[in-house]
Scaffold this motif. Structure first.
Motif, PDB file in Angstrom:
ATOM      1  N   GLU B  59       0.850  -1.198   0.000  1.00  0.00           N
ATOM      2  CA  GLU B  59       0.000   0.000   0.000  1.00  0.00           C
ATOM      3  C   GLU B  59       0.880   1.241   0.000  1.00  0.00           C
ATOM      4  O   GLU B  59       1.739   1.394   0.871  1.00  0.00           O
ATOM      5  CB  GLU B  59      -0.878   0.029   1.260  1.00  0.00           C
ATOM      6  CG  GLU B  59      -1.760  -1.194   1.443  1.00  0.00           C
ATOM      7  CD  GLU B  59      -2.218  -1.317   2.899  1.00  0.00           C
ATOM      8  OE1 GLU B  59      -2.859  -0.380   3.397  1.00  0.00           O
ATOM      9  OE2 GLU B  59      -1.906  -2.338   3.521  1.00  0.00           O
ATOM     10  N   THR B  61       0.951   5.220   0.537  1.00  0.00           N
ATOM     11  CA  THR B  61       0.112   6.195   1.231  1.00  0.00           C
ATOM     12  C   THR B  61       0.271   7.566   0.586  1.00  0.00           C
ATOM     13  O   THR B  61       1.293   7.877  -0.021  1.00  0.00           O
ATOM     14  CB  THR B  61       0.474   6.253   2.726  1.00  0.00           C
ATOM     15  OG1 THR B  61       1.870   6.514   2.845  1.00  0.00           O
ATOM     16  CG2 THR B  61       0.165   4.938   3.407  1.00  0.00           C
ATOM     17  N   ALA B  62      -0.767   8.398   0.747  1.00  0.00           N
ATOM     18  CA  ALA B  62      -0.795   9.698   0.081  1.00  0.00           C
ATOM     19  C   ALA B  62       0.312  10.626   0.591  1.00  0.00           C
ATOM     20  O   ALA B  62       0.701  11.578  -0.093  1.00  0.00           O
ATOM     21  CB  ALA B  62      -2.160  10.350   0.288  1.00  0.00           C
ATOM     22  N   ASP B  63       0.830  10.341   1.779  1.00  0.00           N
ATOM     23  CA  ASP B  63       1.866  11.214   2.346  1.00  0.00           C
ATOM     24  C   ASP B  63       3.274  10.821   1.917  1.00  0.00           C
ATOM     25  O   ASP B  63       4.265  11.278   2.494  1.00  0.00           O
ATOM     26  CB  ASP B  63       1.764  11.215   3.879  1.00  0.00           C
ATOM     27  CG  ASP B  63       1.952   9.818   4.480  1.00  0.00           C
ATOM     28  OD1 ASP B  63       2.323   8.885   3.728  1.00  0.00           O
ATOM     29  OD2 ASP B  63       1.741   9.657   5.695  1.00  0.00           O
ATOM     30  N   ALA B  66       4.677   4.134   2.684  1.00  0.00           N
ATOM     31  CA  ALA B  66       4.175   2.856   2.179  1.00  0.00           C
ATOM     32  C   ALA B  66       4.073   1.873   3.332  1.00  0.00           C
ATOM     33  O   ALA B  66       4.735   2.028   4.366  1.00  0.00           O
ATOM     34  CB  ALA B  66       5.100   2.293   1.111  1.00  0.00           C
ATOM     35  N   ARG B  67       3.205   0.885   3.142  1.00  0.00           N
ATOM     36  CA  ARG B  67       3.120  -0.232   4.075  1.00  0.00           C
ATOM     37  C   ARG B  67       3.229  -1.512   3.267  1.00  0.00           C
ATOM     38  O   ARG B  67       2.446  -1.738   2.340  1.00  0.00           O
ATOM     39  CB  ARG B  67       1.808  -0.187   4.865  1.00  0.00           C
ATOM     40  CG  ARG B  67       1.731  -1.224   5.980  1.00  0.00           C
ATOM     41  CD  ARG B  67       0.457  -1.035   6.806  1.00  0.00           C
ATOM     42  NE  ARG B  67       0.418  -1.920   7.955  1.00  0.00           N
ATOM     43  CZ  ARG B  67       0.005  -3.189   7.893  1.00  0.00           C
ATOM     44  NH1 ARG B  67      -0.385  -3.704   6.754  1.00  0.00           N
ATOM     45  NH2 ARG B  67       0.001  -3.940   8.994  1.00  0.00           N
ATOM     46  N   ARG B 215       6.904  -0.579   7.341  1.00  0.00           N
ATOM     47  CA  ARG B 215       6.349   0.689   6.894  1.00  0.00           C
ATOM     48  C   ARG B 215       7.450   1.664   6.533  1.00  0.00           C
ATOM     49  O   ARG B 215       8.471   1.752   7.216  1.00  0.00           O
ATOM     50  CB  ARG B 215       5.498   1.283   8.019  1.00  0.00           C
ATOM     51  CG  ARG B 215       4.056   1.466   7.617  1.00  0.00           C
ATOM     52  CD  ARG B 215       3.173   2.143   8.636  1.00  0.00           C
ATOM     53  NE  ARG B 215       3.844   3.000   9.559  1.00  0.00           N
ATOM     54  CZ  ARG B 215       3.893   2.784  10.875  1.00  0.00           C
ATOM     55  NH1 ARG B 215       3.296   1.720  11.374  1.00  0.00           N
ATOM     56  NH2 ARG B 215       4.512   3.618  11.666  1.00  0.00           N
ATOM     57  N   ALA B 218       6.118   8.780   6.189  1.00  0.00           N
ATOM     58  CA  ALA B 218       5.707   9.901   5.331  1.00  0.00           C
ATOM     59  C   ALA B 218       6.946  10.591   4.774  1.00  0.00           C
ATOM     60  O   ALA B 218       7.936  10.786   5.478  1.00  0.00           O
ATOM     61  CB  ALA B 218       4.872  10.889   6.136  1.00  0.00           C
TER      62      ALA B 218
END
Lengths: 169, 347
Positions: B59, B61-63, B66-67, B215, B218
């Motif tokens: 995944e 992330t928008a910031d 990632a995960r 993870r 950001a």
């Protein structure tokens, strides 16, 4: 304690009783299913002679415990040809002298089939050599192997395009 | 190989409950099964975590973080187009490791849990404090040319072999784990441990804790335009690093706004020196600057045996990785990932 797994081998579903959890996929194929086409080289994931497709992806069968594979599908060198018609990768290895003694060849061919399916190498010889580095050839037939994979990639290209078209359609 | 119980739990809770002293979690098996074959590891129980649900997602992330699920295969992560574009040096490090077959099997969590390739650890008949506390260290007087030059102790001079760990360290990754006492997060800088007097304790995991995800924080993707992994090996492919470096720069108006540098295969964990990274902030990239940074990064290095050459090798690798990063992330993954040979390795 006995475990039972279902494994699809070259398209045929098999019920397999395992009396020992230590049996690798490689030993299962060779010693219990009487399919010795998959070769044992180092038995430690370093030579690639034992390469098979597991659920469509190339892996070292020596490092997979059979007991973990319940419900999986395996393709070995015995499952590539259709009757007397060789798979394009098999035919290309013959056409380009991609072997000498032949011991690593089943693993080389299965790895090449997997590499072509991955679609990362294309027709770039450097990328093919890099992508095939998990398969050692002590006869050093590497030049022929690279030529064979290149040729097979080109032979299989129309089929690949068709698959992609199907996907996008 | 020793006999073992086999368990295939259906949930993380069941997996954690199935753990007992002497048990091991089984992922791709590329290191664990190998070491079991030679008797180096002899788990009494294998807990097969391969079918645990919801641990195989990537995944973004928008910031800009990632995960990455613990069970994501190395090949799938490296070839995920969005992930590779955002974190190119992670993808390059993954593709510089092992072989196509092994990358299809190996998992992200397993990659972080892999053991050192010190030849004496891998030989059950050699003395090794990492395998058996108090046994001694055969490497100190043995073949130690490729072993640690930083962070080693009299008890152990092993290096960590993971390529993936090097860019993850540079990007301040976080490891999400779960155990009997619940879930927690471990900063990457603390996850892999230096040997000290207890080399057998290789990670910060408590007994029975299971990795669920890694993870990236950001802003980690802000380095996407100038990020490289460089790996020196005895052969160009399918070999562990002699020395490696992950270098990432965030450029603003021709100057370095933020810089990351981690060195691999020089210690039991990726080696980062914040003071060395800080030297670059506000500076324009130059060979002189990067040589100075590399020297600062290796300032504490000392040979643990017949390996003084690794210190100069690491300095040059670090400086070159920074130069490659400054030249920009290649538009396409190089044919020979992380290699000093081929184009566009010569920036």
């Amino acid at each position: 304690m006995s475990h039972s797994i279902t494994l699809t081998v070259n398209g045929a579903s098999r019920e397999i009783a395992l009396d020992d959890p230590r049996v690798t996929l490689l030993d299962l194929l060779r010693e219990r299913l009487e399919m010795p086409g998959t070769k044992k080289g180092c038995d430690r994931g370093q030579c690639g002679a034992c390469t098979v497709l597991l659920d469509g992806r190339r892996v070292n069968s020596c490092l997979k415990l059979a007991i973990t594979l319940d419900g999986s599908s395996v393709t070995t060198i015995e499952g590539l040809a259709e009757g007397e018609v060789l798979h394009p990768v098999q035919a290309a290895f013959i056409d380009h002298d991609g072997f000498q003694c032949g011991y690593c060849t089943p693993g080389q061919i299965m790895s090449a089939v997997g590499l072509i399916a991955e679609g990362q190498a294309g027709d770039d010889p450097e990328r093919i050599r890099e992508g095939m580095s998990g398969n050692l050839c002590r006869c050093a037939a590497y030049h022929g192997i690279t030529e064979a994979v290149l040729d097979a990639t080109r032979r299989m290209a129309p089929a690949t395009e068709t698959a992609q078209e199907r996907k996008s359609a | 190989m020793n006999r073992f119980d086999y368990a295939r739990p259906a949930s993380v809770a069941e997996a954690v409950a199935a753990w007992e002293p002497g048990a091991a979690y089984l992922g791709g098996g590329t290191n664990l099964v190998d070491l079991m074959k030679v008797g180096v590891l002899q788990p009494a129980r294998l807990i097969d975590v391969n079918r645990l649900p919801d641990l195989d997602a990537i995944e973004l992330t928008a910031d800009g973080g990632a995960r990455i699920g613990a069970l994501v295969r190395n090949a799938d992560l490296a070839h995920d187009p969005a992930f590779a574009a955002a974190f190119p040096m992670v993808a390059e490090a993954l593709l510089a490791g092992a072989s196509g077959q092994l990358r299809n099997a190996a998992t992200v969590a397993g990659n972080l849990m892999q053991h050192t390739r010190c030849p004496y650890f891998q030989d059950a008949h050699s003395a090794c404090n990492r395998r058996q506390a108090g046994a001694g260290c055969a490497a100190r007087e043995g073949d130690n040319q490729s072993l640690a030059v930083l962070g080693w102790s009299d008890a152990c001079i092993a290096t960590n072999p993971s390529d993936l760990a090097v860019p993850l360290a540079s990007l301040d990754a976080v490891v999400e784990v779960e155990g009997r006492n619940g879930a927690r997060e471990i900063p990457f800088g603390e996850f892999l441990r230096l040997p000290g007097e207890t080399p057998g304790k290789e990670t910060a995991l408590e007994p029975g804790e299971l990795i669920l995800a890694v993870r990236l924080p950001a802003g980690a993707a802000a380095f996407r335009g100038n990020a490289r992994y460089l790996k020196l090996r005895e052969r160009t492919s399918f070999a562990f690093a002699l020395v490696s470096a992950a270098a990432a720069l965030r450029m603003e108006d021709g100057r370095i706004a933020e810089a990351r540098l981690a060195l691999g295969s020089v210690a039991a964990r990726p080696w980062r020196v914040p003071e060395a990274e800080a030297l670059m902030v506000g500076q324009p990239p130059s060979a002189e600057l990067f040589a100075q940074v590399a020297a600062a990064a290796m300032a504490d290095a000392r040979p643990s045996g017949d390996n003084a050459h690794k210190i100069e090798l690491a300095r040059r690798t670090a400086a070159r990785a920074l130069s490659l990063a400054a030249a920009g992330t290649p538009a396409r993954m190089p044919a020979l990932p992380a290699s000093p040979f081929g184009e566009p390795a010569h920036a």
